[in-house]
Design a protein around this motif. Structure first.
Motif, PDB file in Angstrom:
ATOM      1  N   GLY A 108     -13.698  82.251  32.141  1.00  0.00           N
ATOM      2  CA  GLY A 108     -14.108  82.501  33.512  1.00  0.00           C
ATOM      3  C   GLY A 108     -15.168  81.492  33.927  1.00  0.00           C
ATOM      4  N   ARG A 109     -16.204  81.973  34.598  1.00  0.00           N
ATOM      5  CA  ARG A 109     -17.255  81.060  35.079  1.00  0.00           C
ATOM      6  C   ARG A 109     -18.087  80.559  33.889  1.00  0.00           C
ATOM      7  NH1 ARG A 109     -20.740  84.643  38.061  1.00  0.00           N
ATOM      8  NH2 ARG A 109     -21.982  82.803  38.642  1.00  0.00           N
ATOM      9  N   LEU A 110     -18.697  79.388  34.060  1.00  0.00           N
ATOM     10  CA  LEU A 110     -19.641  78.867  33.073  1.00  0.00           C
ATOM     11  C   LEU A 110     -21.004  78.765  33.739  1.00  0.00           C
ATOM     12  CD1 LEU A 110     -20.405  77.586  30.339  1.00  0.00           C
ATOM     13  CD2 LEU A 110     -19.622  75.391  31.249  1.00  0.00           C
ATOM     14  N   ILE A 111     -21.963  79.529  33.218  1.00  0.00           N
ATOM     15  CA  ILE A 111     -23.311  79.530  33.803  1.00  0.00           C
ATOM     16  C   ILE A 111     -24.269  78.981  32.744  1.00  0.00           C
ATOM     17  CG2 ILE A 111     -25.079  80.959  34.891  1.00  0.00           C
ATOM     18  CD1 ILE A 111     -22.619  83.111  34.885  1.00  0.00           C
ATOM     19  N   TRP A 159     -22.558  68.369  35.190  1.00  0.00           N
ATOM     20  CA  TRP A 159     -22.501  69.836  35.286  1.00  0.00           C
ATOM     21  C   TRP A 159     -22.973  70.298  36.669  1.00  0.00           C
ATOM     22  CZ3 TRP A 159     -25.565  70.532  30.080  1.00  0.00           C
ATOM     23  CH2 TRP A 159     -24.755  70.128  29.006  1.00  0.00           C
ATOM     24  N   LYS A 160     -23.996  69.598  37.144  1.00  0.00           N
ATOM     25  CA  LYS A 160     -24.561  69.965  38.444  1.00  0.00           C
ATOM     26  C   LYS A 160     -23.501  69.820  39.536  1.00  0.00           C
ATOM     27  CE  LYS A 160     -28.938  68.548  38.525  1.00  0.00           C
ATOM     28  NZ  LYS A 160     -30.016  67.594  38.871  1.00  0.00           N
ATOM     29  N   LYS A 161     -22.733  68.739  39.401  1.00  0.00           N
ATOM     30  CA  LYS A 161     -21.738  68.457  40.447  1.00  0.00           C
ATOM     31  C   LYS A 161     -20.475  69.295  40.278  1.00  0.00           C
ATOM     32  CE  LYS A 161     -23.278  63.723  41.137  1.00  0.00           C
ATOM     33  NZ  LYS A 161     -23.277  62.607  40.169  1.00  0.00           N
ATOM     34  N   ASP A 162     -20.208  69.736  39.060  1.00  0.00           N
ATOM     35  CA  ASP A 162     -18.973  70.463  38.766  1.00  0.00           C
ATOM     36  C   ASP A 162     -18.986  71.813  39.480  1.00  0.00           C
ATOM     37  OD1 ASP A 162     -16.872  71.884  37.617  1.00  0.00           O
ATOM     38  OD2 ASP A 162     -17.119  70.902  35.663  1.00  0.00           O
ATOM     39  N   PRO A 163     -18.039  72.045  40.380  1.00  0.00           N
ATOM     40  CA  PRO A 163     -18.040  73.325  41.098  1.00  0.00           C
ATOM     41  C   PRO A 163     -17.761  74.502  40.155  1.00  0.00           C
ATOM     42  CG  PRO A 163     -16.071  72.029  41.631  1.00  0.00           C
ATOM     43  CD  PRO A 163     -16.913  71.160  40.764  1.00  0.00           C
ATOM     44  N   GLY A 164     -17.178  74.219  39.012  1.00  0.00           N
ATOM     45  CA  GLY A 164     -16.887  75.307  38.070  1.00  0.00           C
ATOM     46  C   GLY A 164     -18.066  75.655  37.195  1.00  0.00           C
ATOM     47  N   VAL A 165     -19.185  74.932  37.378  1.00  0.00           N
ATOM     48  CA  VAL A 165     -20.349  75.203  36.547  1.00  0.00           C
ATOM     49  C   VAL A 165     -21.525  75.630  37.411  1.00  0.00           C
ATOM     50  CG1 VAL A 165     -21.950  74.251  34.850  1.00  0.00           C
ATOM     51  CG2 VAL A 165     -19.592  73.446  34.900  1.00  0.00           C
TER      52      VAL A 165
END
Lengths: 434, 283, 340, 249
Positions: free
Chosen positions: B148-151, B171-177
């Motif tokens: 699922g999401r990666l936080i 990671w900052k730019k990745d919408p999935g993170v």
């Protein structure tokens, strides 16, 4: 000819401890020629006060690591006399064996590492590793074997552990002594003979300088006195060791943290050369042959020959060491605990010959076996006045040389005495105020 | 049962012999940390789980455990992030590509990624705790569809000590993170958040039943992070923690890493939090 | 059971008989009061009537200094240390020390079996001997009696004038073959009377020790403890080790060695950067004792203490592990609810 | 390491027994010399150059001149090694520190005391940063060799911290207390292979106190064995007065 001369060798190298050579000559008049002792005083007095007799030797042997065994032996003898502790013949033999090891170690170290570079005009033993490898290896072998005597009998070569007042905490095994005997015979003896040959080759480098002086050493009827004997002066004859203060007469001079001594003249000589001059008739055959080969004669007044006398002694100690081991093995080694039950509390004096000369310790103990007074007189301190007198005679004789040569000669003179400066400044002569 | 009946007979092995690996790349991460890329002979696969460690040695210098920082999904080489604290690590920092180093492992119990499948993964990493956590992060990113999401919550003492600059940017730019970073004390140049890592936790968007959390950082951090996580309602069962101890042999023999009855090199370094509760010395 | 009799004056002959077949290691007199295990060169030097040796047989299987590998710095090559089986008779071993070896066997076999230890363990013939418990032994409390023959090939039980010889295994029979002994007379060897006891059945110890975690006994013990680690170093079941890198003086190569370590020593838990996880002596004492009576027994059902009494006998500060455990027992009986 | 490390050897107030022990590495000396260039060693050589990689320093600091020299040595050395009890913990010299310095000076030199300036005897570490300690009186040779090879390898030598008891137990020595003597082993750092207890002597504490020594427990040990606490304390001061004075305050 030089009429003005200023020499100041600070922190003289290749000697134990810190000393400066200072010579000033103005218009042909020698104002100053002296060895200044700048070693920091350590105040052993403060350390000994109130200490138990178990610790006296542990503490005083820390006066000097080079002479640690000598201090330990002398200290134990003084303590034993003060407390009435008798020791077994086995203990005496083992002590004499230890002294032989320490004497060989110290004399070899001095002859090869400290004095030889002077003969060969190099700054240290290290260049000799490349130029004379077999000589350096030989020196290392001899030193190792001598140190092994200390390790096997004393538990450790520097600051030995097992000798204590009253005896030894551990006795070596017959196997250990047998192996030591084999090595003394098969390894050390040939190396000593080779050493004599090396010294013969260097004899031409020994300066021709003599000055008559008084020679003081122990002397005994039984052997070449190192462990025990009467105090003998070449000027005035023999007295028992309890009269040591009459021969030493310490006084303070401003240029030295070490006190000076004098007896019949303005100065006297202690050390290998004094022992040779007083006791050459007590040496074993090998040692006398070595002396003859190296040109050392009875009545020698050339201080530079002290190094040669040390080599002669090393030969004697090796041979006598073998004889002592034979005697110990023949008697059979007895396990025995040190005798540490005092039967009196008072004052005792110990005098032994250590490599640099005669060493005195005197202690007084209270009824708890704690030190109330201590006095140590160290060989180098006794030699300091003699060194100054030598320099005063030597400088005018070599004024024709360059300043560099003069400095070299003076440094070599001081080194010939094998001075142990840290010892010399740690004199003790105090009645503690309770 | 007798003790010898508890033993499974197996051929004894030389447990302490390293494999000589080749250093392929050295990259400074900041003033103290360096990232080492290491290749086993023939490019062999290390075969590790995120959270496991290897013993690294240099002959004449010594051996020490280090976390594996790369994801098992990235084959051919593996990466170690190492801080200069002792002489081994200083000597490592002086190596050049092509130099050899000894590797034993992988050792220990890492993160059982199978159990994380379909879940939201919350990573809480303090300081060099990010080094092993990066293995998990990249694993999740490489198998994006499985999770699922990666936080990510990342805290550091100062901005100078932050690690993996480029990856953080990604990671900052990745919408999935969902990436959060804070520093205890920022330099004048620091424009980001200041404060200890626990301050990140209250603001997180969490789907409680679906979230698993993995924590790694300096020893002092754990208690406070746990309190913060629990106050957000995360269950004990959803929390995993990676512990640092002195793992000398790596194979459960030398005793150094023991915490109560547990050997960190065997049962850890990654523990399921409910198992840690019986280990009084753990936190 | 076939029991033979070995008269005291024939012990020397037995030792010689064994020495003809294998190397023999046995207790021998060292200091005035001490006995130590050593390789026998003189059969007359063997002492079978002794209370304990300072070091157990562990020293032969996990030596204090044990080479793991050799390396060459010039080409970065390395080789495993050569480890040889001890292949010897261990004579005059007490039952608790044999039991300790079972525990070490477990440690070095479970999980990843370790060659260094297990290789050395090969080829050993165990000849045990009974003992009269002294003021420190308490093996009885952990289920190991002085006559316990478990793990031995031959066992000697002290009786009047000598020993009853029991051949426990076939190997034992083989090593004794050719050494004639008369049948043993009737009469039982003394089972030994212990002066020290843990006041709780072994089965309940785990429970008690679990409850002792926050007991004041740890801090009280720490007050008396100098933290010298002697208790670890003499323990026959302590196996912890550190690894040290040694470079030879020519700096061309060296060895990686393991050396005995102990959880009572301060650096034991230190990690890079200086953090120490059991910084206080109280925590370290607790770990030591719980390791023997809880942590490892949780896993195996066997206490990791064999009751040899060494840690107490050789503690300069006189700290007694039996007193610590009994204190935990009595506290537990007063307040059983504090159990974790 | 590309060039051979340049090594210098110095001595301050002490007996020079540690230096002698360095010359006593007969079997290893030539190998050792193969790895380093000895550039300064007053006791053994003449030359006096500038900078060095490793300085081995023996003795404690006890005059104003000592302080000046040690700072100069520190400035010129990359690694500074304190060798022996005097350099590491003040050693036997520091015994005088337990009494007022003026009193001690007067006792020895009387009215001439001003001729010879003196300070309390200090370990090197109380004036400059020390990188490595080689303990013992005299320094332990095996330890010196370990430190030497470690430094040649460019790594930090490990300093022993556990008590002498560990080594006694490894060697199966009968405990000195069992022999009825005071022994300082329980609170003294090991690393000496329990040299003294192994040959029938007691531990004199020459290697300094263990970190965080439990001196109260040590007192209990003495009392339990019927030995004098006072006498033991005196003995502990033999090498450790500086450290003990520090613990007091």
């Amino acid at each position: 000819m030089t009429m003005n001369l200023d020499i100041n060798v600070e922190h003289l190298t290749r000697v134990e401890g810190h000393g400066n050579i200072v010579v000033n000559m103005r218009d042909g008049r020698l104002e100053k020629a002296q060895l200044e002792i700048v070693e920091a005083p350590r105040y052993f007095e403060a350390m000994l006060k109130g200490r138990s007799f178990h610790e006296a030797a542990i503490i005083t042997s820390r006066i000097c690591g080079i002479c640690s065994l000598g201090h330990q032996m002398t200290s134990m003898k003084a303590t034993e006399q003060a407390l009435g502790l008798t020791v077994s013949e086995q203990t005496v033999l083992l002590r004499k064996l230890l002294i032989h090891g320490a004497t060989i170690q110290s004399n070899v170290l001095h002859a090869y590492f400290l004095a030889a570079p002077d003969f060969l005009k190099v700054g240290s033993v290290f260049p000799l590793v490349a130029s004379h490898p077999e000589v350096v290896l030989r020196a290392l072998r001899m030193k190792r074997l001598a140190n092994d005597v200390g390790e096997i009998v004393g538990g450790r070569a520097v600051h030995p552990i097992t000798p204590v007042p009253g005896g030894f905490t551990r006795i070596p095994t017959a196997e250990e002594l047998g192996e030591l005997r084999r090595r003394l015979t098969e390894e050390l003896k040939p190396d000593l003979i080779a050493t004599v040959e090396t010294m013969q080759a260097l004899a031409g480098e020994i300066p021709d300088f003599t000055r008559e002086t008084e020679f003081i050493s122990l002397r005994s009827d039984d052997d070449y006195a190192l462990y025990d004997g009467d105090i003998c002066s070449s000027d005035t004859g023999c007295v028992p060791d309890s009269m040591y203060r009459e021969l030493t007469n310490e006084y303070i001079v401003p240029h030295s943290t070490s006190k000076h001594c004098r007896h019949n003249r303005s100065s006297y000589f202690v050390g290998a050369l004094a022992r040779w001059n007083n006791n050459h008739d007590r040496l074993c055959g090998l040692a006398r042959e070595a002396a003859a080969a190296m040109g050392l004669e009875p009545g020698c007044c050339n201080p530079y020959m002290n190094t040669i006398a040390q080599v002669v002694e090393a030969a004697h100690c090796a041979m006598d060491g073998i004889a002592i081991i034979d005697e110990l093995l023949e008697r059979g080694l007895q396990p025995e605990a040190p005798n540490q039950e005092p039967n009196r509390f008072g004052t005792g004096v110990g005098a032994t010959e250590v490599p640099r000369g005669i060493l005195y310790h005197e202690y007084t103990y209270d009824r708890q076996g704690r030190l109330t007074a201590a006095n140590c007189i160290i060989p180098t301190g006794q030699n300091l006045a003699n060194i100054d007198d030598d320099m005063k005679k030597l400088v005018p004789e070599i004024l024709g040389q360059t300043q560099e040569e003069i400095v070299g000669n003076l440094e070599m003179l001081v080194r010939a005495y094998d001075p142990c400066i840290s010892c010399s400044v740690h004199m003790l002569d105090v009645d503690f105020i309770e | 049962m007798k003790l010898n009946e508890l033993i499974q007979p197996q051929e004894p092995r030389d447990l302490y012999l390293p494999t000589m690996a080749t250093l392929r790349d050295i990259k400074p991460l900041n003033a103290l940390e360096t990232l080492y890329t290491v290749e086993l002979p023939g490019g062999a696969d290390l075969g590790h789980q995120p959270g496991q460690f290897v013993e690294v040695s240099l002959f004449g210098v010594g051996e020490a455990p280090f976390s594996i920082s790369s994801s098992p999904t990235r084959k051919g080489t593996f990466e170690l992030g190492i801080r200069k604290v002792g002489l081994l690590t200083e000597k490592l920092a002086a190596l050049k590509p092509g130099d050899k180093l000894g590797i034993r492992g992988p050792f220990g119990h890492g993160i059982d990624v199978e159990r994380f499948k379909g879940k939201d993964v919350l990573v809480v990493a303090g300081g060099i705790g990010l080094v092993p956590m990066r293995s998990l992060i990249n694993f999740v990113l490489d198998r994006r569809d499985d999770f699922g999401r990666l936080i990510i919550c990342y805290g550091s003492r100062s901005d100078e000590e932050l690690l993996f600059t480029e990856e953080r940017e990604a990671w900052k730019k990745d919408p999935g993170v969902d990436f959060h970073v804070t520093v205890d004390r920022g330099s004048p140049a620091w424009a980001g958040r200041t404060g200890v890592i626990t301050t990140l936790i209250p603001g997180l968007e969490l789907e409680l039943g679906k979230t698993v959390c993995c924590v790694c950082g300096p020893p002092v951090m754990y208690r406070f992070v746990l309190l913060a996580l629990k106050s957000r309602g995360l269950s004990d069962e959803s929390i995993y923690m990676s512990l640092e101890r002195r793992m000398k042999c790596g194979v459960g023999k030398c005793g150094h890493c023991q915490i109560n009855h547990s050997y960190v090199c065997q049962d850890g370094p990654v523990y399921h939090y409910p198992d840690l509760k019986s280990l009084e010395e753990a936190l | 059971m076939d029991l033979k009799f070995l008269a005291s004056d024939r012990v020397e002959a037995l030792v010689s008989h064994l020495m003809h077949q294998k190397a023999v290691y046995a207790p021998q007199r060292m200091g005035r009061h001490s006995v130590a295990l050593d390789k026998v060169t003189n059969p007359a030097a063997v002492v079978l009537d002794y209370s304990r040796t300072m070091q157990s047989v562990k020293k032969y299987f996990q030596p204090p200094r044990d080479e793991l590998l050799k390396f060459d710095l010039t080409d970065q090559s390395f080789a495993a240390a050569t480890v040889e089986p001890l292949d010897a008779v261990l004579l005059g071993i007490h039952s608790y020390d044999r039991a300790a070896i079972d525990r070490l066997d477990y440690n070095f076999s479970q999980g990843q079996p370790e060659k260094n230890y297990l290789k050395r363990r090969e080829g050993v013939i165990w000849v045990g001997v009974s003992y009269e418990p002294d003021e420190f032994h308490f093996s009885g409390s952990v289920g190991i009696g002085p006559l316990e023959t478990e793990g031995f090939d031959v066992f000697l039980s002290r009786v009047g004038g000598g020993y009853q010889v029991e051949t426990v295994t076939e190997k034992g029979g083989e090593i004794l073959a050719g050494f004639d002994l008369p049948q043993a007379e009737q009469g039982k060897p003394s089972p030994g009377h212990f002066h020290q006891h843990i006041f709780l059945p072994q089965a309940r110890l785990n429970e008690v020790m679990a409850a002792s975690y926050s007991s004041p006994v740890w801090e009280e013990t720490a007050q008396k403890c100098v933290g010298c680690g002697s208790c670890n170093i003499v323990c026959p079941t302590c196996y912890c080790f550190n690894v040290e890198e040694n470079v030879d003086i020519k700096v061309t190569g060296g060895t990686r060695e393991r050396i005995w370590d102990g959880c009572m020593l301060r650096e034991f838990t230190e990690v890079a950067g200086g953090e120490v996880f059991r910084g206080g002596l109280a925590e370290r004492q607790r770990h030591r004792v719980l390791r023997k009576f809880k942590y490892l027994s949780d896993r195996t059902g066997h206490p990791w203490c064999v009751g040899c009494g060494r840690c107490t006998a050789y503690c300069t500060a006189g700290i007694s592990i039996v007193s610590i455990v009994n204190r935990c027992v009595s506290d537990f009986e007063k307040h059983p609810t504090t159990a974790v | 390491m590309a060039a051979k490390p340049r090594v210098a050897i110095f001595d301050f107030t002490g007996c020079e027994g540690c230096e002698l022990n360095q010359l006593n590495f007969e079997n290893q000396l030539l190998d050792m010399l193969g790895h380093v260039d000895i550039v300064e060693w007053r006791e053994a050589m003449d030359d006096r150059p500038g900078e060095y990689d490793i300085a081995f320093v023996e003795g404690s600091l006890s005059t104003p001149d000592c302080i000046k020299r040690i700072n100069e040595i520190r400035r010129r050395a990359k690694v500074l090694v304190a060798v022996g009890a005097c350099a590491v913990q003040g050693g036997i010299n520091s015994m005088k520190n337990t009494r007022p310095i003026e009193e001690v000076r007067e006792e020895v030199y009387g009215k001439d005391k001003y001729l010879f300036p003196t300070l309390p005897a200090l370990p090197l570490s109380s004036v400059v940063k020390v990188d490595v300690n080689v303990r013992g009186c005299p320094m332990t040779q095996i330890e010196f060799l370990k430190v030497f090879t470690a430094l040649v390898m460019g790594k930090q030598p490990v300093e022993p911290t556990s008590a002498v008891c560990v080594e006694c137990k490894l060697k199966e020595n009968e405990c000195v207390y069992e022999r009825g003597m005071i022994c300082l082993g329980p609170v003294t750092r090991g690393g000496c292979d329990a040299q003294c207890p192994s040959v029938g002597q007691y531990c004199t504490g020459c290697r300094g106190l263990v970190p965080e020594p439990n001196l109260k427990a040590m007192e209990d040990i003495l009392v339990t064995h019927g030995l004098s606490v006072n006498e033991a304390w005196k003995r502990l001061h033999l090498y450790n007065s500086h450290e003990l004075e520090g613990l007091k305050s």
